[in-house]
Design a protein around this motif. Structure first.
Motif, PDB file in Angstrom:
ATOM      1  N   GLU A   1     -42.587 -26.317  -7.508  1.00  0.00           N
ATOM      2  CA  GLU A   1     -41.927 -26.984  -8.634  1.00  0.00           C
ATOM      3  C   GLU A   1     -41.837 -26.066  -9.847  1.00  0.00           C
ATOM      4  O   GLU A   1     -40.805 -25.989 -10.511  1.00  0.00           O
ATOM      5  N   ARG A   2     -42.944 -25.367 -10.108  1.00  0.00           N
ATOM      6  CA  ARG A   2     -43.001 -24.447 -11.242  1.00  0.00           C
ATOM      7  C   ARG A   2     -41.907 -23.377 -11.138  1.00  0.00           C
ATOM      8  O   ARG A   2     -41.352 -22.931 -12.128  1.00  0.00           O
ATOM      9  N   ALA A   3     -41.614 -22.968  -9.911  1.00  0.00           N
ATOM     10  CA  ALA A   3     -40.622 -21.909  -9.691  1.00  0.00           C
ATOM     11  C   ALA A   3     -39.197 -22.409  -9.911  1.00  0.00           C
ATOM     12  O   ALA A   3     -38.261 -21.610  -9.993  1.00  0.00           O
ATOM     13  N   GLY A   4     -39.041 -23.735  -9.990  1.00  0.00           N
ATOM     14  CA  GLY A   4     -37.717 -24.287 -10.248  1.00  0.00           C
ATOM     15  C   GLY A   4     -36.758 -24.197  -9.074  1.00  0.00           C
ATOM     16  O   GLY A   4     -35.545 -24.279  -9.256  1.00  0.00           O
ATOM     17  N   LEU A   5     -37.281 -24.029  -7.885  1.00  0.00           N
ATOM     18  CA  LEU A   5     -36.416 -23.927  -6.704  1.00  0.00           C
ATOM     19  C   LEU A   5     -36.121 -25.304  -6.112  1.00  0.00           C
ATOM     20  O   LEU A   5     -36.965 -26.201  -6.154  1.00  0.00           O
ATOM     21  N   VAL A   6     -34.925 -25.450  -5.548  1.00  0.00           N
ATOM     22  CA  VAL A   6     -34.581 -26.679  -4.832  1.00  0.00           C
ATOM     23  C   VAL A   6     -35.525 -26.810  -3.641  1.00  0.00           C
ATOM     24  O   VAL A   6     -35.703 -25.864  -2.880  1.00  0.00           O
ATOM     25  N   HIS A   7     -36.147 -27.981  -3.501  1.00  0.00           N
ATOM     26  CA  HIS A   7     -37.097 -28.145  -2.390  1.00  0.00           C
ATOM     27  C   HIS A   7     -37.199 -29.613  -2.011  1.00  0.00           C
ATOM     28  O   HIS A   7     -36.811 -30.488  -2.782  1.00  0.00           O
TER      29      HIS A   7
ATOM     30  N   GLN B   1     -24.688 -22.398   2.516  1.00  0.00           N
ATOM     31  CA  GLN B   1     -25.141 -23.673   3.052  1.00  0.00           C
ATOM     32  C   GLN B   1     -26.404 -24.100   2.316  1.00  0.00           C
ATOM     33  O   GLN B   1     -27.325 -23.312   2.136  1.00  0.00           O
ATOM     34  N   SER B   2     -26.415 -25.348   1.874  1.00  0.00           N
ATOM     35  CA  SER B   2     -27.571 -25.862   1.145  1.00  0.00           C
ATOM     36  C   SER B   2     -28.400 -26.753   2.063  1.00  0.00           C
ATOM     37  O   SER B   2     -27.991 -27.098   3.173  1.00  0.00           O
ATOM     38  N   LEU B   3     -29.590 -27.118   1.598  1.00  0.00           N
ATOM     39  CA  LEU B   3     -30.442 -28.073   2.304  1.00  0.00           C
ATOM     40  C   LEU B   3     -29.656 -29.341   2.629  1.00  0.00           C
ATOM     41  O   LEU B   3     -29.688 -29.841   3.752  1.00  0.00           O
ATOM     42  N   ALA B   4     -28.941 -29.860   1.638  1.00  0.00           N
ATOM     43  CA  ALA B   4     -28.199 -31.108   1.817  1.00  0.00           C
ATOM     44  C   ALA B   4     -27.086 -30.950   2.849  1.00  0.00           C
ATOM     45  O   ALA B   4     -26.854 -31.832   3.684  1.00  0.00           O
ATOM     46  N   ASP B   5     -26.395 -29.794   2.838  1.00  0.00           N
ATOM     47  CA  ASP B   5     -25.330 -29.539   3.819  1.00  0.00           C
ATOM     48  C   ASP B   5     -25.853 -29.645   5.242  1.00  0.00           C
ATOM     49  O   ASP B   5     -25.182 -30.175   6.126  1.00  0.00           O
TER      50      ASP B   5
ATOM     51  N   ALA C   1     -42.922 -34.610   6.255  1.00  0.00           N
ATOM     52  CA  ALA C   1     -44.269 -34.895   6.767  1.00  0.00           C
ATOM     53  C   ALA C   1     -44.964 -33.687   7.387  1.00  0.00           C
ATOM     54  O   ALA C   1     -46.177 -33.701   7.590  1.00  0.00           O
ATOM     55  N   TYR C   2     -44.197 -32.626   7.694  1.00  0.00           N
ATOM     56  CA  TYR C   2     -44.840 -31.471   8.341  1.00  0.00           C
ATOM     57  C   TYR C   2     -44.409 -30.159   7.684  1.00  0.00           C
ATOM     58  O   TYR C   2     -44.249 -29.139   8.364  1.00  0.00           O
ATOM     59  N   GLY C   3     -44.211 -30.211   6.355  1.00  0.00           N
ATOM     60  CA  GLY C   3     -43.838 -28.991   5.651  1.00  0.00           C
ATOM     61  C   GLY C   3     -42.955 -29.287   4.458  1.00  0.00           C
ATOM     62  O   GLY C   3     -42.773 -30.447   4.080  1.00  0.00           O
ATOM     63  N   THR C   4     -42.426 -28.222   3.871  1.00  0.00           N
ATOM     64  CA  THR C   4     -41.532 -28.359   2.716  1.00  0.00           C
ATOM     65  C   THR C   4     -40.376 -27.387   2.869  1.00  0.00           C
ATOM     66  O   THR C   4     -40.591 -26.203   3.144  1.00  0.00           O
ATOM     67  N   ASN C   5     -39.165 -27.897   2.725  1.00  0.00           N
ATOM     68  CA  ASN C   5     -37.991 -27.026   2.753  1.00  0.00           C
ATOM     69  C   ASN C   5     -37.720 -26.495   1.350  1.00  0.00           C
ATOM     70  O   ASN C   5     -37.769 -27.253   0.383  1.00  0.00           O
ATOM     71  N   ILE C   6     -37.442 -25.207   1.267  1.00  0.00           N
ATOM     72  CA  ILE C   6     -37.149 -24.578  -0.024  1.00  0.00           C
ATOM     73  C   ILE C   6     -35.884 -23.742   0.135  1.00  0.00           C
ATOM     74  O   ILE C   6     -35.685 -23.099   1.170  1.00  0.00           O
ATOM     75  N   GLU C   7     -35.080 -23.750  -0.894  1.00  0.00           N
ATOM     76  CA  GLU C   7     -33.782 -23.054  -0.848  1.00  0.00           C
ATOM     77  C   GLU C   7     -33.672 -22.166  -2.080  1.00  0.00           C
ATOM     78  O   GLU C   7     -34.021 -22.584  -3.184  1.00  0.00           O
ATOM     79  N   GLY C   8     -33.200 -20.952  -1.904  1.00  0.00           N
ATOM     80  CA  GLY C   8     -33.016 -20.083  -3.058  1.00  0.00           C
ATOM     81  C   GLY C   8     -32.791 -18.637  -2.678  1.00  0.00           C
ATOM     82  O   GLY C   8     -32.617 -18.306  -1.502  1.00  0.00           O
TER      83      GLY C   8
END
Lengths: 100, 100, 100, 100
Positions: D30-36, D85-89, D40-47
């Motif tokens: 969150e601090r890094a300001g990245l889309v994420h 391509q984004s996470l949402a795409d 339940a088994y991890g975190t997707n981050i885009e940037g």
């Protein structure tokens, strides 16, 4: 034994766009009636070990039947015997720690 | 359907050293009589889908029985229907391209 | 901070055979002078965090430059601050427990 | 070069419950300001590659600083040069194929 998995099926040799094949997997997961949730880099599935693994095998079968000559899948599998834990529990457990 | 997997079983809640638990898995893999090869971050196993998956389940069972309350496993699974490929083929295929 | 990774780079959209692209990665890893070992489902690399990650980035760059429009990589990363551990240590630690 | 990752950081040697450590990682993301997006088994981050990888390193650092002697992380990394391509795409691309 219950298991929570994170499943990411990657068909190879079918070009750059694979969402059509991923959709076939999603249908198999839904058909199996297992609790699941798709995210941007895979799908979490929760259930009894043998039922969950049967779906993973079925995913490979339908993706091959649809024309993919090769598949490489990445999977995380979590089991615990100290207590029960659901997909929702895992997320809320972290979220509570993040609350101000 | 044949499958080649890369299996990395991580017991949680048993302290920092886990080689004792990994050794229990290795014994199950050997007992199953499947072609396999340990490396520094997992073990590759090759065989018929159901036999390989039975060993993965057995690994979770023995590691829990040995006292690990929780396990998180990472697995890669490769299948192909265009031709047969063994563990050895995969390495030699890259090595040939690296030869001067 | 030292890290041991298991790296598996999968080019997409280049057909079913990818060993040529994997070989390009191997060359980058060798060029970087890092301790590494290829296995049937990836390559283990050991070294200082920034140097290892620079090689991973370089792998994506050369595989794209060679014509792959899309890449999906799977990576395991292990760090520890309690003691130093090498690729060889990890294997021998399990092997000792397996010795009769 | 943009990247989408799926990050799952597993602290070892800190007992069976690790959500407190996972929450520390979430704060860094969150601090890094990245889309994420956490699942339940991890975190997707885009940037951008270097920014995303800096956060992954920071996660290992804060989890070690919080007392975990050992960490094993699983990560998927996707890059593509044919289009953005984004996470949402990624999710909507599969969802469209699943629509009746």
């Amino acid at each position: 034994m219950n298991v929570i998995i994170d499943l990411c099926v990657v068909p190879m040799g079918v070009g750059v766009s694979v969402s059509e094949y991923v959709a076939l997997c999603q249908r198999e997961i839904e058909r199996a009636g297992l609790v699941h949730e798709m995210h941007a880099y895979g799908t979490n599935i929760e259930g009894e070990w043998d039922e969950v693994m049967a779906v993973v095998k079925r995913c490979h079968e339908v993706v091959h039947e649809a024309g993919a000559p090769r598949i490489t899948t990445t999977m995380k599998l979590g089991t615990r015997v100290d207590r029960e834990q659901s997909l929702a529990d895992k997320v809320s457990s972290v979220s509570r720690k993040l609350a101000p």
